[in-house]
Structure formats: structure tokens, C-alpha cells
Design a protein around this motif. Structure first.
Motif, mmCIF file in Angstrom:
data_model
loop_
_atom_site.group_PDB
_atom_site.id
_atom_site.type_symbol
_atom_site.label_atom_id
_atom_site.label_comp_id
_atom_site.label_asym_id
_atom_site.label_seq_id
_atom_site.Cartn_x
_atom_site.Cartn_y
_atom_site.Cartn_z
ATOM 1 N N ASN A 49 9.778 23.003 -2.441
ATOM 2 C CA ASN A 49 9.532 22.071 -1.338
ATOM 3 C C ASN A 49 8.757 20.886 -1.894
ATOM 4 N N VAL A 50 9.084 19.683 -1.428
ATOM 5 C CA VAL A 50 8.305 18.534 -1.857
ATOM 6 C C VAL A 50 7.120 18.363 -0.915
ATOM 7 N N VAL A 51 5.962 18.017 -1.480
ATOM 8 C CA VAL A 51 4.722 17.933 -0.718
ATOM 9 C C VAL A 51 4.140 16.528 -0.852
ATOM 10 N N LEU A 52 3.923 15.869 0.290
ATOM 11 C CA LEU A 52 3.251 14.571 0.333
ATOM 12 C C LEU A 52 1.879 14.767 0.958
ATOM 13 N N LYS A 53 0.830 14.288 0.269
ATOM 14 C CA LYS A 53 -0.533 14.462 0.762
ATOM 15 C C LYS A 53 -1.238 13.119 0.847
ATOM 16 N N THR A 54 -2.182 13.037 1.774
ATOM 17 C CA THR A 54 -3.136 11.935 1.750
ATOM 18 C C THR A 54 -4.320 12.362 0.896
ATOM 19 N N ASP A 55 -4.945 11.409 0.203
ATOM 20 C CA ASP A 55 -6.044 11.729 -0.702
ATOM 21 C C ASP A 55 -7.364 11.856 0.046
ATOM 22 N N VAL A 56 -8.303 12.563 -0.571
ATOM 23 C CA VAL A 56 -9.649 12.684 -0.015
ATOM 24 C C VAL A 56 -10.314 11.311 -0.012
ATOM 25 N N GLY A 57 -11.007 10.973 1.087
ATOM 26 C CA GLY A 57 -11.565 9.640 1.237
ATOM 27 C C GLY A 57 -10.510 8.690 1.774
ATOM 28 N N TYR A 58 -10.931 7.506 2.156
ATOM 29 C CA TYR A 58 -9.998 6.558 2.772
ATOM 30 C C TYR A 58 -9.856 5.299 1.924
ATOM 31 N N SER A 59 -8.624 4.840 1.805
ATOM 32 C CA SER A 59 -8.307 3.548 1.219
ATOM 33 C C SER A 59 -7.085 3.014 1.948
ATOM 34 N N PRO A 60 -7.061 1.727 2.266
ATOM 35 C CA PRO A 60 -5.882 1.165 2.939
ATOM 36 C C PRO A 60 -4.625 1.254 2.073
ATOM 37 N N PHE A 61 -4.809 1.526 0.780
ATOM 38 C CA PHE A 61 -3.673 1.635 -0.137
ATOM 39 C C PHE A 61 -3.317 3.092 -0.416
ATOM 40 N N ASN A 62 -3.915 4.006 0.343
ATOM 41 C CA ASN A 62 -3.658 5.432 0.163
ATOM 42 C C ASN A 62 -2.335 5.796 0.836
ATOM 43 N N THR A 63 -1.249 5.640 0.095
ATOM 44 C CA THR A 63 0.094 5.908 0.615
ATOM 45 C C THR A 63 0.850 6.781 -0.377
ATOM 46 N N SER A 64 1.496 7.830 0.127
ATOM 47 C CA SER A 64 2.328 8.689 -0.705
ATOM 48 C C SER A 64 3.785 8.455 -0.324
ATOM 49 N N ILE A 65 4.622 8.191 -1.335
ATOM 50 C CA ILE A 65 6.005 7.783 -1.074
ATOM 51 C C ILE A 65 6.974 8.649 -1.866
ATOM 52 N N LEU A 66 8.031 9.073 -1.199
ATOM 53 C CA LEU A 66 9.160 9.771 -1.816
ATOM 54 C C LEU A 66 10.413 8.970 -1.494
ATOM 55 N N ALA A 67 11.129 8.500 -2.513
ATOM 56 C CA ALA A 67 12.255 7.601 -2.262
ATOM 57 C C ALA A 67 13.440 7.935 -3.149
ATOM 58 N N GLN A 68 14.628 7.613 -2.645
ATOM 59 C CA GLN A 68 15.864 7.731 -3.418
ATOM 60 C C GLN A 68 16.766 6.552 -3.058
ATOM 61 N N GLY A 69 17.442 6.021 -4.069
ATOM 62 C CA GLY A 69 18.272 4.837 -3.874
ATOM 63 C C GLY A 69 17.630 3.584 -4.403
ATOM 64 N N ASP A 70 16.316 3.655 -4.647
ATOM 65 C CA ASP A 70 15.565 2.531 -5.215
ATOM 66 C C ASP A 70 14.268 3.079 -5.792
ATOM 67 N N ASP A 71 13.746 2.389 -6.798
ATOM 68 C CA ASP A 71 12.532 2.843 -7.473
ATOM 69 C C ASP A 71 11.267 2.154 -6.985
ATOM 70 N N GLY A 72 11.383 1.430 -5.875
ATOM 71 C CA GLY A 72 10.228 0.723 -5.337
ATOM 72 C C GLY A 72 10.195 -0.747 -5.694
ATOM 73 N N THR A 73 11.110 -1.184 -6.562
ATOM 74 C CA THR A 73 11.170 -2.592 -6.953
ATOM 75 C C THR A 73 12.215 -3.357 -6.147
#
Length: 214
Positions: A49-73
Motif C-alpha cells: 500500500n502506498v502511504v502519504l503522511k503529513t510531517d510533524v510540525g507545520y509548514s505551508p510547504f508540507n505537501t506529500s505528492i504521488l503522481a503518474q503521467g508527469d514528474d512534477g515539471t
């Protein structure tokens, strides 16, 4: 006795052939670790199973991403082309939430998972967002199946992205995903919910029904 078996075999073959387009997604069951997917943030594979988590503490850039079809660029070197028989995006999901006292609790919003489909043909110059789901937060701690109607996107070349966003609410979230696929038919009879064509079925209830029938 042979006729019922014959009909059952024919039905099974038709059912499997109708769902063969699930191969549009590479490694949607995560039996080959994270191969075929692009990730960012806190993403891992545990027990297929794939697991996406938020990190301990807060940051506006705290984002977990799983993608297919593009590498984020948004170069779309290997986009997913939705054939004419594609009607549904379906996946299994389970959510857990735990305390995070390193966050201040100033936010009144929950951590959310959003499913986005991006268009390879970028008419606006801003990486066209074809589809964005509702925000999923506290769904269920048991496995359930979600289905999104993507029938209007037939013929498009897209990237699929699961994006988990953290909020400063003194809570962290773990979203587990499995069996991600594009299908030609819904897993069950479609039932629309307000503002979306989201189909929500609890997997545990289906298992109980199967057990009762036997």
C-alpha cells in the motif's frame, strides 16, 4: 451442470475484458514498490500500500505528492492517455489521524487529500487543471473504495496526482492508497453526492455481504 459453468465462464471473461483498461496505470497495486510513480514529500510503500503522511510540525510547504503521467515539471514525457472507454478513476483508501503538538492549532481546517488531473495540452500556460476532487479529510479508518467520474475527459492525455496538504491544526494524517486504476464501468451502481460525482462504498460492508451470501 455444464451450461451454468459455461455461462459463468463467459461472464467472467467479459468482466475481465471490460476492466482490462486498468493497465493504463502502472503499478497501481504497489506490488513493485513505488516504481512507475513520482513522489514528493513523505511518501512510502508499506505492505503493498502506498502511504502519504503529513510531517510533524507545520509548514505551508508540507505537501506529500504521488503522481503518474508527469514528474512534477509539467513536461509530460509519459502522459496517461484516457481512451474512449474510460469512465471512472477508482482507488481504495484508508485514513488515520494522530496528534501533533508541534503545531500551534491556529488553523480551523483539516489536513486534506486532493486528487488532481492535469492536461498535457497546456492552453493557459499554467498547467491546465482538468479535474480537481473535493477535499478528503476524515473519511474512515477502515478501507473503502472511492470512484470519480472522468468520462468527460475521454481522449485527453493527463497526469494523475494525489496531493496531501498539511494544516496547522495540531493533527497529522496518514492516507493509505491501493488498487488505483481507470475503469470502463463502476464497481457498483453509480450514486452521485452533492457537488461531485463521487461514489463511496465501504469495502468492509461488501466483504460482510459476500460472507452472508455464502
Amino acid at each position: 451442470m455444464l451450461k451454468p459453468i459455461k455461462y459463468l465462464l463467459i461472464f467472467t471473461i467479459l468482466l475481465l475484458s471490460n476492466n482490462s483498461i486498468a493497465s493504463l496505470i502502472t503499478n497501481g497495486e504497489f506490488q513493485n514498490n513505488i516504481n512507475g510513480w513520482h513522489t514528493s514529500g513523505n511518501v512510502s510503500v508499506v505492505s503493498d500500500n502506498v502511504v502519504l503522511k503529513t510531517d510533524v510540525g507545520y509548514s505551508p510547504f508540507n505537501t506529500s505528492i504521488l503522481a503518474q503521467g508527469d514528474d512534477g515539471t509539467f513536461s509530460f514525457l509519459e502522459p496517461i492517455t484516457l481512451t474512449s472507454d474510460i469512465k471512472w478513476l477508482t482507488f481504495d483508501i484508508k485514513v488515520n489521524v494522530f496528534d501533533d503538538f508541534f503545531e500551534s492549532g491556529l488553523s480551523t481546517f483539516d489536513d486534506v487529500l486532493r486528487i488532481n488531473l492535469y492536461d498535457e495540452l497546456d492552453f493557459t500556460g499554467a498547467s491546465d487543471l482538468l479535474f480537481s476532487s473535493d477535499n478528503y479529510s476524515f473519511l474512515n479508518t477502515e478501507w473503502q473504495t472511492l470512484q470519480l467520474d472522468v468520462g468527460t475527459l475521454s481522449g485527453r492525455s493527463i497526469a494523475l496526482s494525489f496531493e496531501l496538504f498539511d494544516e496547522n491544526n495540531q493533527l497529522d494524517s496518514i492516507f493509505e492508497l491501493d488498487n488505483i486504476s481507470f475503469l470502463g464501468t463502476a464497481v457498483s451502481t453509480p450514486v452521485s453526492e452533492p457537488s461531485t460525482f463521487l461514489l463511496l462504498f465501504m469495502a468492509i460492508a461488501l466483504i460482510k455481504n459476500v460472507k452472508r451470501s455464502h
